[in-house]
Write a protein that holds these residues in place. Structure first.
Motif, PDB file in Angstrom:
ATOM      1  N   ASN A  22       1.146  -1.111  -0.374  1.00 32.78           N
ATOM      2  CA  ASN A  22      -0.212  -0.470   0.363  1.00 32.78           C
ATOM      3  C   ASN A  22       0.604   1.284   0.347  1.00 32.78           C
ATOM      4  O   ASN A  22       2.280   1.252   0.062  1.00 32.78           O
ATOM      5  N   LEU A  23       0.452   2.584  -0.132  1.00 30.94           N
ATOM      6  CA  LEU A  23       0.899   3.769   0.483  1.00 30.94           C
ATOM      7  C   LEU A  23       2.508   3.873   0.879  1.00 30.94           C
ATOM      8  O   LEU A  23       2.882   5.067   1.149  1.00 30.94           O
ATOM      9  N   SER A  24       1.764   3.003   1.941  1.00 31.08           N
ATOM     10  CA  SER A  24       2.620   3.392   3.337  1.00 31.08           C
ATOM     11  C   SER A  24       4.515   3.116   3.081  1.00 31.08           C
ATOM     12  O   SER A  24       5.263   3.418   3.358  1.00 31.08           O
ATOM     13  N   VAL A  25       3.978   2.496   0.969  1.00 34.93           N
ATOM     14  CA  VAL A  25       6.028   1.910   0.614  1.00 34.93           C
ATOM     15  C   VAL A  25       6.472   3.633   0.759  1.00 34.93           C
ATOM     16  O   VAL A  25       7.583   3.908   0.257  1.00 34.93           O
ATOM     17  N   LEU A  26       5.573   4.771   0.453  1.00 34.64           N
ATOM     18  CA  LEU A  26       6.140   5.784   0.381  1.00 34.64           C
ATOM     19  C   LEU A  26       6.383   6.687   1.282  1.00 34.64           C
ATOM     20  O   LEU A  26       7.056   7.654   1.274  1.00 34.64           O
ATOM     21  N   GLY A  27       6.967   6.278   3.326  1.00 36.43           N
ATOM     22  CA  GLY A  27       7.539   6.872   4.074  1.00 36.43           C
ATOM     23  C   GLY A  27       7.285   7.554   4.552  1.00 36.43           C
ATOM     24  O   GLY A  27       7.643   9.054   4.868  1.00 36.43           O
ATOM     25  N   GLY A  28       5.375   8.158   4.131  1.00 35.15           N
ATOM     26  CA  GLY A  28       5.072   9.862   4.308  1.00 35.15           C
ATOM     27  C   GLY A  28       5.148  10.059   6.237  1.00 35.15           C
ATOM     28  O   GLY A  28       4.523  11.096   6.585  1.00 35.15           O
ATOM     29  N   GLN A  29       4.807   8.741   7.298  1.00 33.39           N
ATOM     30  CA  GLN A  29       3.948   9.150   8.236  1.00 33.39           C
ATOM     31  C   GLN A  29       5.112  10.314   8.884  1.00 33.39           C
ATOM     32  O   GLN A  29       6.508   9.184   8.597  1.00 33.39           O
ATOM     33  N   PRO A  30       4.717  10.733   9.339  1.00 33.17           N
ATOM     34  CA  PRO A  30       5.687  11.788   9.750  1.00 33.17           C
ATOM     35  C   PRO A  30       6.580  11.212  11.420  1.00 33.17           C
ATOM     36  O   PRO A  30       6.248  11.207  12.420  1.00 33.17           O
ATOM     37  N   THR A  31       7.966   9.942  11.497  1.00 35.23           N
ATOM     38  CA  THR A  31       8.461  10.184  12.587  1.00 35.23           C
ATOM     39  C   THR A  31       9.161  11.112  12.928  1.00 35.23           C
ATOM     40  O   THR A  31       9.792  12.233  12.558  1.00 35.23           O
ATOM     41  N   LYS A  32       9.804  10.695  14.603  1.00 32.83           N
ATOM     42  CA  LYS A  32      10.644  11.955  15.071  1.00 32.83           C
ATOM     43  C   LYS A  32      11.664  12.013  14.267  1.00 32.83           C
ATOM     44  O   LYS A  32      12.089  13.446  13.722  1.00 32.83           O
ATOM     45  N   GLU A  33      12.496  11.212  13.722  1.00 32.88           N
ATOM     46  CA  GLU A  33      13.818  11.570  13.169  1.00 32.88           C
ATOM     47  C   GLU A  33      13.239  11.938  11.354  1.00 32.88           C
ATOM     48  O   GLU A  33      13.930  12.678  11.062  1.00 32.88           O
TER      49      GLU A  33
END
Length: 231
Positions: A22-33
């Motif tokens: 799914n679109l999680s492969v784009l890495g759009g989730q804003p983690t702290k790092e």
């Protein structure tokens, strides 16, 4: 906005059909790092981009002043326009297609084709046809910038990294300072630039130094990040 929604829908469909992801492969989730590096890359790119105009002020004696006709509504409209433009280019050039290419043909070839596509898009959309030297310079810079942006995604598997670099550069070039006489910007030329004769060294410093700096410094920053395994 509809264009972005359409791109996201197509991206989801492609990654599902060819990789069952799914679109999680784009890495759009804003983690702290990710947020930390996003801020660093954005600020660095913006400041380096601004040196283009500082050098023009020094060598070409250009003078800038605040745009008094800029309203709050226009300000936020233009900010939104720059964000949408950059995000659209990132989804097209560094989004799911780059992810799938890396999986299918390997990282090196995928970065090359992504960069070539990015350069071709800017070449076709620019108003430099017929000027051989400008065409060469634009292609070289957009290809190398495209490679940096693609590498930043392949290193982190987060589209936030190329988005930060791209937005920092574009926002300064296209909105904070006037890239063209017809563009809306925060600063405008206070008066027509005077006719100034400068050396070839000064000319190429003014033209190329910021471009080289944004590539090298951002590469160093991205290189410090730990290589993330492909999702």
């Amino acid at each position: 906005m509809l264009q972005l929604i359409g791109l996201l829908a197509i991206s989801w469909l492609l990654v599902w059909l060819f990789s069952k992801k799914n679109l999680s492969v784009l890495g759009g989730q804003p983690t702290k790092e990710r947020l930390f590096y996003f801020i660093i890359l954005f600020i660095v790119s913006s400041l380096i981009s601004a040196t283009t105009f500082l050098l023009k002020m020094y060598f070409a004696k250009e003078e800038y002043t605040l745009n008094q006709s800029l309203t709050t509504e226009i300000f936020f409209t233009e900010i939104g326009k720059q964000i949408r433009t950059v995000l659209t280019e990132e989804l097209v050039c560094r989004g799911v297609l780059l992810y799938l290419l890396i999986k299918k043909i390997g990282q090196t070839k995928a970065l090359f084709f992504s960069s070539l596509f990015f350069a071709a898009l800017h070449w076709l959309n620019s108003e430099i046809w017929g000027n051989g030297m400008q065409m060469i310079l634009v292609f070289i810079f957009t290809f190398t910038m495209g490679f940096l942006l693609a590498y930043s995604y392949a290193r982190t598997y987060s589209i936030l990294m190329p988005f930060a670099i791209h937005l920092g550069w574009n926002l300064t070039q296209n909105f904070i300072f006037p890239d063209k006489a017809t563009t809306i910007s925060i600063f405008i030329l206070a008066s027509p630039p005077p006719t100034v004769t400068i050396s070839y060294l000064a000319f190429f410093t003014m033209l190329l130094l910021p471009k080289i700096a944004v590539l090298l410094i951002n590469y160093k920053i991205i290189k410090k990040q730990q290589q993330v395994r492909i999702p």
